[in-house]
Design a protein around this motif. Structure first.
Motif, PDB file in Angstrom:
ATOM      1  N   ILE A  82       0.835  -1.206   0.000  1.00 45.29           N
ATOM      2  CA  ILE A  82       0.000   0.000   0.000  1.00 45.29           C
ATOM      3  C   ILE A  82       0.868   1.254   0.000  1.00 45.29           C
ATOM      4  O   ILE A  82       0.666   2.173  -0.801  1.00 45.29           O
ATOM      5  N   ALA A  83       1.844   1.309   0.892  1.00 42.69           N
ATOM      6  CA  ALA A  83       2.731   2.475   0.940  1.00 42.69           C
ATOM      7  C   ALA A  83       3.500   2.621  -0.368  1.00 42.69           C
ATOM      8  O   ALA A  83       3.706   3.733  -0.859  1.00 42.69           O
ATOM      9  N   LYS A  84       3.923   1.498  -0.940  1.00 43.49           N
ATOM     10  CA  LYS A  84       4.650   1.557  -2.211  1.00 43.49           C
ATOM     11  C   LYS A  84       3.735   2.034  -3.334  1.00 43.49           C
ATOM     12  O   LYS A  84       4.153   2.822  -4.198  1.00 43.49           O
ATOM     13  N   LEU A  85       2.489   1.572  -3.334  1.00 39.96           N
ATOM     14  CA  LEU A  85       1.542   2.022  -4.347  1.00 39.96           C
ATOM     15  C   LEU A  85       1.311   3.525  -4.222  1.00 39.96           C
ATOM     16  O   LEU A  85       1.334   4.259  -5.229  1.00 39.96           O
ATOM     17  N   PHE A  86       1.097   4.001  -3.002  1.00 37.83           N
ATOM     18  CA  PHE A  86       0.905   5.437  -2.792  1.00 37.83           C
ATOM     19  C   PHE A  86       2.142   6.219  -3.249  1.00 37.83           C
ATOM     20  O   PHE A  86       2.028   7.316  -3.802  1.00 37.83           O
ATOM     21  N   SER A  87       3.314   5.651  -3.027  1.00 41.90           N
ATOM     22  CA  SER A  87       4.554   6.324  -3.438  1.00 41.90           C
ATOM     23  C   SER A  87       4.655   6.421  -4.952  1.00 41.90           C
ATOM     24  O   SER A  87       5.064   7.456  -5.503  1.00 41.90           O
ATOM     25  N   VAL A  88       4.288   5.342  -5.629  1.00 43.15           N
ATOM     26  CA  VAL A  88       4.289   5.352  -7.093  1.00 43.15           C
ATOM     27  C   VAL A  88       3.300   6.386  -7.615  1.00 43.15           C
ATOM     28  O   VAL A  88       3.613   7.179  -8.522  1.00 43.15           O
TER      29      VAL A  88
END
Length: 214
Positions: free
Chosen positions: A7-13
């Protein structure tokens, strides 16, 4: 926060994508033939920055620095924009309308796979800005007035889709946590990914028709 690291990685992308889109819109607004065009693109850029701020808040909640996350992922978006650099204002308008729609489609298709909180965030920040309607109306009027523009702008729109799919595949290949979050594990992975891209392609075809293109 006890949740999937994807989730955090998706938000970062997504954050890096919003930043890159904002920067590109500001750059391309210089090609506008009039003040109305600059204002329309400026409104789209402002919407991107609003989405950027929403995602930044979510990353801060998770103990991440938004600037660091932009620097981590922005290169892939810069490469996309580098390979889809418009040469005319007509191409800028096609890219503005198609690009806005593609972003909404990509993440709209994926949102249902997310937990509720993440679903709500993605649904909010990745919806179409609405300001891209200016670009749609511009392209339709131009094609109606100069039918010879239809084919080159159609090819341009197809190129935008192809590059978007390629760069999305790079993200999915590089970030297994994001892929695992969005697609269920097991032997159905490839089928799900294929279905996802098929759906995005169908929506893209409809947007091209909305523009008066093939």
């Amino acid at each position: 926060m006890d949740e999937s690291p994807g989730i955090a990685k998706l938000f970062s992308v997504l954050l890096a994508g919003e930043y890159a889109a904002y920067q590109r819109l500001i750059t391309e607004s210089a090609m506008a033939p009039d003040v109305a065009g600059r204002i329309a693109i400026g409104r789209m850029a402002a919407s991107e920055m609003g989405h950027f701020d929403e995602l930044s808040e979510e990353l801060v909640k998770r103990g991440l620095d938004p600037t660091e996350q932009v620097l981590k992922y922005v290169d892939i978006f810069d490469r996309y924009h580098g390979t889809t650099n418009p040469k005319t204002w007509d191409e800028v308008m096609v890219k503005a309308y198609v690009g806005d729609g593609l972003a909404a489609d990509f993440y709209g298709e994926l949102a249902d796979a997310l937990p509720k909180e993440a679903h709500d965030v993605v649904s909010s920040v990745m919806r179409e800005t609405g300001n891209s309607e200016f670009a749609r109306d511009w392209v339709r009027a131009r094609v109606a007035a100069e039918p010879e523009l239809k084919w080159p702008l159609t090819l341009w729109g197809r190129r935008l889709l192809g590059e978007a799919i390629t760069h999305t595949q790079w993200v999915l290949a590089a970030e297994e946590d994001v892929t695992d979050l969005l697609f269920s594990g097991g032997t159905t992975d490839l089928a799900q990914v294929s279905q996802f891209f098929d759906s995005v392609t169908e929506r893209h075809a409809q947007r091209m028709a909305d523009l008066g293109l093939g």
